[in-house]
Design an enzyme around this catalytic site. Structure first.
Site, short mmCIF file in Angstrom:
data_model
loop_
_atom_site.label_atom_id
_atom_site.label_comp_id
_atom_site.label_asym_id
_atom_site.label_seq_id
_atom_site.Cartn_x
_atom_site.Cartn_y
_atom_site.Cartn_z
N ASP A 238 35.07 48.98 -36.60
CA ASP A 238 35.50 47.70 -36.39
C ASP A 238 36.90 47.34 -36.01
O ASP A 238 37.25 46.34 -35.47
CB ASP A 238 34.95 46.67 -37.46
CG ASP A 238 33.35 46.64 -37.98
OD1 ASP A 238 32.85 47.21 -36.81
OD2 ASP A 238 33.15 46.33 -38.63
N ARG B 212 32.09 34.70 -33.68
CA ARG B 212 30.91 35.22 -34.81
C ARG B 212 31.47 35.64 -35.93
O ARG B 212 31.24 35.82 -36.83
CB ARG B 212 30.12 36.31 -34.00
CG ARG B 212 29.29 35.67 -32.85
CD ARG B 212 28.30 36.96 -32.46
NE ARG B 212 27.80 37.62 -33.62
CZ ARG B 212 27.65 38.97 -33.88
NH1 ARG B 212 28.08 39.49 -32.62
NH2 ARG B 212 27.50 39.60 -34.81
N ARG C 223 21.63 51.20 -32.06
CA ARG C 223 21.73 50.35 -33.58
C ARG C 223 20.11 50.58 -33.76
O ARG C 223 19.67 49.44 -34.19
CB ARG C 223 22.30 49.10 -33.43
CG ARG C 223 23.67 49.21 -33.04
CD ARG C 223 24.25 47.91 -33.18
NE ARG C 223 24.95 47.52 -34.71
CZ ARG C 223 25.50 46.52 -34.78
NH1 ARG C 223 25.93 45.66 -33.99
NH2 ARG C 223 25.76 46.40 -36.23
N CYS D 41 22.29 46.24 -28.94
CA CYS D 41 23.22 45.39 -28.58
C CYS D 41 24.17 45.97 -27.93
O CYS D 41 24.14 47.33 -27.67
CB CYS D 41 23.73 44.71 -29.84
SG CYS D 41 24.88 45.60 -30.72
N LYS E 272 32.80 38.12 -43.40
CA LYS E 272 31.46 37.91 -42.88
C LYS E 272 30.30 38.98 -43.13
O LYS E 272 29.28 38.69 -43.54
CB LYS E 272 31.64 38.19 -41.37
CG LYS E 272 30.29 38.23 -40.50
CD LYS E 272 30.70 38.10 -38.86
CE LYS E 272 30.85 39.62 -38.41
NZ LYS E 272 29.57 40.35 -38.12
N ASN E 273 30.64 40.28 -43.17
CA ASN E 273 29.56 41.38 -43.36
C ASN E 273 29.31 41.56 -44.79
O ASN E 273 28.35 42.32 -45.27
CB ASN E 273 30.18 42.66 -42.94
CG ASN E 273 29.98 42.66 -41.48
OD1 ASN E 273 29.75 41.73 -40.66
ND2 ASN E 273 30.98 43.54 -40.86
N1 EPU Z 1 21.66 53.98 -37.50
C1 EPU Z 1 20.76 54.71 -37.09
N2 EPU Z 1 19.51 54.30 -37.63
C2 EPU Z 1 19.48 53.14 -38.71
C3 EPU Z 1 20.71 52.75 -38.95
C4 EPU Z 1 21.82 52.98 -38.39
O1 EPU Z 1 20.61 55.51 -36.41
O2 EPU Z 1 18.23 53.12 -39.23
C5 EPU Z 1 23.16 54.15 -36.81
C6 EPU Z 1 23.35 53.02 -35.91
O3 EPU Z 1 22.96 52.99 -34.65
C7 EPU Z 1 25.17 53.33 -35.73
C8 EPU Z 1 25.57 54.02 -37.37
O4 EPU Z 1 24.09 54.47 -37.75
O5 EPU Z 1 25.41 54.41 -34.93
C9 EPU Z 1 26.07 52.94 -38.30
O6 EPU Z 1 25.11 51.81 -38.32
P1 EPU Z 1 25.02 50.88 -39.91
O7 EPU Z 1 23.77 50.73 -40.10
O8 EPU Z 1 26.37 51.76 -40.71
O9 EPU Z 1 25.69 49.54 -39.27
P2 EPU Z 1 25.19 48.23 -39.72
O10 EPU Z 1 24.66 47.91 -40.99
O11 EPU Z 1 24.34 47.80 -38.33
C10 EPU Z 1 27.59 47.17 -40.32
C11 EPU Z 1 28.56 46.06 -39.82
C12 EPU Z 1 29.10 46.34 -38.53
C13 EPU Z 1 29.92 47.77 -38.74
C14 EPU Z 1 29.10 49.02 -39.34
C15 EPU Z 1 29.81 50.16 -39.61
C16 EPU Z 1 27.36 44.17 -40.44
C17 EPU Z 1 26.45 42.89 -40.29
N3 EPU Z 1 27.61 45.00 -39.52
O12 EPU Z 1 26.20 47.35 -39.20
O13 EPU Z 1 29.91 45.38 -38.15
O14 EPU Z 1 30.32 48.22 -37.50
O15 EPU Z 1 28.44 48.25 -40.38
O16 EPU Z 1 30.88 49.60 -40.43
O17 EPU Z 1 27.48 44.49 -41.82
C18 EPU Z 1 31.16 43.81 -36.70
O18 EPU Z 1 31.44 43.29 -37.75
O19 EPU Z 1 31.66 43.80 -35.35
C19 EPU Z 1 30.19 45.08 -36.80
C20 EPU Z 1 29.51 45.42 -35.88
#
Ligand code: EPU
Length: 441
Positions: free
Chosen positions: A310, A402, A124, A119, A23-24
């Site tokens: 995750d 999802r 996030r 969320c 998915k991701n």
């Molecule tokens: N963060 C910030 N500022 C930003 C971006 C991130 O503070 O601009 C913080 C976030 O709040 C969080 C941390 O950095 O605390 C990590 O966030 P990241 O950006 O790495 O996560 P993401 O890209 O939003 C993806 C996956 C998540 C998975 C995380 C970490 C997707 C669609 N989602 O999220 O997957 O937990 O990376 O590996 O790729 C799931 O599949 O259930 C899921 C939540």
């Protein structure tokens, strides 16, 4: 009508599970397809609600899409994009669609994308995404709940991320493919999904090196250098880790096929330490079994290659009946212990303080009426229900849908007693989720 599942626990799981596309990864590949004019085709696409939402976002931008259920493929024809706006209605349903921001800025030099907001699992924020785009020469304003990004031209730059954010790394990669000169992302995310995105973009004609390490260099290319492609998505390591936990939880034995075992190295080593027996069968399959009571474990979630956040909830479900006290620390999200109150309903002994959980193993869990609060917390309740004595029901399973394709079918194939039913009609058991229908494309 909400859909629920009912699980009769205590059955030893046995057999083979085939893992779907990630998915991701696929959601980001879909955004990447917007960069090249012409029709790209993506294979190994899981049939999930999130994929449907992403298709809707892409259609809203003017690209043409189609889905082949048999072949598990989607096509995206991005020859003409007619809009640069991704609406609140869609982005609020799935925050991962925010990744179209980078693709639109790259291709159209303008994007208007709804701010995803927080969320259930945490705040996030998207500040690194925005700072990254600004460093490339984009003017970014936040107005009326939308991020409005506009650039006369994009110029490569050095960008340092405070946290190796997956989404920020992806948005910056997507925006910088068509920038002038080189962009260097330092402290980049190293997840397999980042490598998949880089492989996809390079196959299209981009010039990206270092994906999978903490420094990624994107040498800008011209629009005419990018061609549409056919590409197969990597397997879903989190889905694989969930089924691994299910075999271990039930003291079962099974084969997990169509995976890249090296994407799960850290998780595998922790499950082995707990007492699971995990063997490589061939380059894309592993055998997982467990005969004895599990041992307690200490886990700290970290960006890849550390223990994946995750899969934290799955490890916690296993720890609830392990011998001894496990300490689980969630270091990525502020609120990712949503499974704790539900596990307590089943008799789990968990003491939580901020982002630490002390899990004192009990002899066994008992079935209960449970609620899925988010995707991974929900999946961990399935693991707990499979190992519990008695019957459990889990409601709000749209969260689980999802991220897990054909979940009850896959569990039934390995011997679980799992049925899906609607809230007001416990006799109606859906045969399949059928998330992707022609009308939704
Ligand atoms: N963060 C910030 N500022 C930003 C971006 C991130 O503070 O601009 C913080 C976030 O709040 C969080 C941390 O950095 O605390 C990590 O966030 P990241 O950006 O790495 O996560 P993401 O890209 O939003 C993806 C996956 C998540 C998975 C995380 C970490 C997707 C669609 N989602 O999220 O997957 O937990 O990376 O590996 O790729 C799931 O599949 O259930 C899921 C939540």
């Amino acid at each position: 009508m909400t859909q629920n599942i009912r699980i009769v626990g205590g059955k030893q799981l046995k057999g083979e599970v085939s893992i779907s596309g990630a998915k991701n990864a696929v959601l980001k590949l879909m955004a990447a397809a917007l960069l090249a004019k012409g029709e790209s085709k993506i294979y190994n696409v899981p049939e999930l609600t999130d994929v449907v939402i992403m298709l809707d976002v892409i259609k809203q931008l003017g690209a043409k899409t189609s889905y082949d259920k048999e072949e598990k493929s989607i096509t995206i024809d991005a020859t003409n994009l007619t809009s640069v706006k991704a609406s609140y209605e869609l982005v609020s349903r799935m925050r991962a669609s925010f990744v179209v921001l980078g693709a639109l800025v790259g291709r159209c030099k303008e994007a208007i994308v709804a701010m995803p907001g927080g969320c259930a699992i945490g705040e996030r924020k998207v500040d690194f995404h925005i700072r990254g785009l600004e460093a490339l020469g984009t003017n970014v304003k936040i107005e009326n709940g939308y991020v409005h990004a506009k650039a006369r031209k994009l110029v490569g730059n050095d960008i340092y991320l405070d946290i190796p954010s997956v989404g920020a790394t992806e948005n910056i990669m997507l925006a910088s493919v068509l920038a002038e000169g080189a962009t260097r992302i330092q402290n980049a995310a190293q997840e397999p999904e980042i490598i998949d995105l880089a492989n996809f973009l390079n196959a299209m004609g981009a010039d990206i090196i270092g994906a999978g390490t903490s420094e990624i260099v994107i040498n800008g290319v011209k629009q005419d250098d990018l061609k549409p492609i056919e590409y197969t998505t990597i397997p879903d390591r989190i889905e694989a880790g969930t089924y691994m936990a299910a075999f271990v939880a039930t003291r079962g034995k099974g084969i997990i096929k169509n995976i890249f075992p090296n994407h799960l190295t850290f998780y595998t080593s922790k499950l082995s330490k707990m007492g699971a027996d995990i063997k490589l069968i061939d380059p894309t399959s592993i055998e997982v079994s467990c005969k004895k009571r599990l041992e307690a474990i200490n886990i700290i979630t970290q960006p890849y290659p550390g223990f994946p956040t995750d899969l934290q909830s799955m490890a916690m479900a296993l720890a609830t009946t392990a011998d001894g006290v496990s300490i689980i620390t969630e270091s990525l999200y502020e609120n990712r212990f949503m499974q704790v109150p539900e596990l307590r309903k089943m008799g789990a002994d968990i003491h939580q303080e901020r982002n630490h959980a002390l899990v004192k193993g009990v002899k066994n869990l008992t079935g209960a009426n449970l609620r899925a609060s988010d995707l991974r917390a929900g999946a961990s309740l399935i693991i707990a229900a499979l190992m519990a004595n008695g019957v459990s029901t889990i409601d709000n399973i749209y969260h689980i849908d999802r991220g897990y394709e054909l979940i009850e079918e896959k569990f039934r194939m390995i011997g679980a007693d799992v049925v899906r039913f609607e809230q007001d009609d416990t006799a109606t058991i859906s045969q399949s989720k059928g998330n992707l229908s022609e009308s939704q494309l």
